[in-house]
Scaffold this active site. Structure first.
Site, PDB file in Angstrom:
ATOM      1  N   CYS A   9     -10.720   0.333   3.268  1.00 17.51           N
ATOM      2  CA  CYS A   9      -9.286   0.189   3.017  1.00 17.51           C
ATOM      3  C   CYS A   9      -8.728   1.550   2.620  1.00 17.51           C
ATOM      4  O   CYS A   9      -9.338   2.262   1.823  1.00 17.51           O
ATOM      5  CB  CYS A   9      -9.074  -0.824   1.903  1.00 17.51           C
ATOM      6  N   LEU A  10      -7.562   1.891   3.169  1.00 19.91           N
ATOM      7  CA  LEU A  10      -6.938   3.181   2.831  1.00 19.91           C
ATOM      8  C   LEU A  10      -6.620   3.257   1.339  1.00 19.91           C
ATOM      9  O   LEU A  10      -6.513   4.344   0.789  1.00 19.91           O
ATOM     10  CB  LEU A  10      -5.668   3.384   3.663  1.00 19.91           C
ATOM     11  N   GLN A  44       0.813  -1.223   0.000  1.00 17.52           N
ATOM     12  CA  GLN A  44       0.000   0.000   0.000  1.00 17.52           C
ATOM     13  C   GLN A  44       0.846   1.273   0.000  1.00 17.52           C
ATOM     14  O   GLN A  44       0.347   2.352  -0.301  1.00 17.52           O
ATOM     15  CB  GLN A  44      -0.933   0.028   1.221  1.00 17.52           C
ATOM     16  N   HIS A  66      -3.508  -8.252   1.251  1.00 18.12           N
ATOM     17  CA  HIS A  66      -2.745  -7.270   0.469  1.00 18.12           C
ATOM     18  C   HIS A  66      -1.425  -7.867  -0.030  1.00 18.12           C
ATOM     19  O   HIS A  66      -0.939  -7.503  -1.099  1.00 18.12           O
ATOM     20  CB  HIS A  66      -2.420  -6.028   1.311  1.00 18.12           C
ATOM     21  N   HIS A 103      -7.423  -9.097   6.345  1.00 23.05           N
ATOM     22  CA  HIS A 103      -7.466  -8.032   5.329  1.00 23.05           C
ATOM     23  C   HIS A 103      -6.041  -7.628   4.926  1.00 23.05           C
ATOM     24  O   HIS A 103      -5.725  -7.526   3.744  1.00 23.05           O
ATOM     25  CB  HIS A 103      -8.245  -6.844   5.905  1.00 23.05           C
TER      26      HIS A 103
END
Ligand code: NI
Length: 168
Positions: A92-93, A51, A138, A134
């Site tokens: 989610c960011l 991310q 990623h 979660h």
């Protein structure tokens, strides 16, 4: 310490399978510190290295009480057991302005390495278990919008194209 740029969908790095970390060194520890700072600032309860544009198997999280920060850094984390079912609305960011319910294990056991090079096993339930599932997703290039129905996914894609996602 520095705040890192958070990549958002459809950035290609979010779809990649992240690389296994071979060396736990100062550069990696610094990245984890910066990710924690970035996560707290956002604010969020978890953040995975892809991310912030680093395709590495590293996550940070703090799924506990807000008044009592308990930062967790996991290197090369793996889910080695999972049981039960739970679901809650996730965000989610990297997917700003959208939430959807996702089915997850209620309890999981994670095996991982820590920044001080210890191998640990962690048993978590309910909300923290959802957060870790979660974040681990990623590392395999999976976003929560990859785990929702086609109908809900289409609603998301349409809103993204039209620019009508709710802003925080
Ligand atoms: Ni996320």
């Amino acid at each position: 310490m520095s705040i890192l740029k958070i990549e958002t969908y459809p950035a290609p790095v979010l779809k990649q399978k992240a690389a296994t970390i071979e060396n736990i060194d100062d550069r990696l520890r610094q990245l984890a510190e910066d990710m924690l700072e970035t996560m707290y600032k956002a604010p969020g309860v978890g953040l995975a290295a892809p991310q912030v544009g680093e395709s590495l198997r590293l996550i940070v999280a703090d799924p506990g009480e807000i008044e009592k920060p308990e930062p967790i850094v996991l290197i090369n984390p793996q889910i080695i057991a999972g049981e039960g079912k739970t679901a809650m609305k996730e965000g989610c960011l990297s997917v700003p302005g959208f939430t959807a319910e996702v089915e997850r294990y209620q309890s999981i056991v994670i095996r991982a390495w820590t920044p001080d090079e210890k191998e640990i096993e962690l048993e978590v339930h309910d909300f923290p278990a959802i957060v870790f599932q979660h974040e681990l997703d990623h590392l395999d290039g999976i976003l929560f919008i990859d785990r929702i129905s086609r109908l809900k996914r289409n609603i998301y894609e349409r809103k993204l194209k039209k620019g009508t996602l709710e802003q925080d």
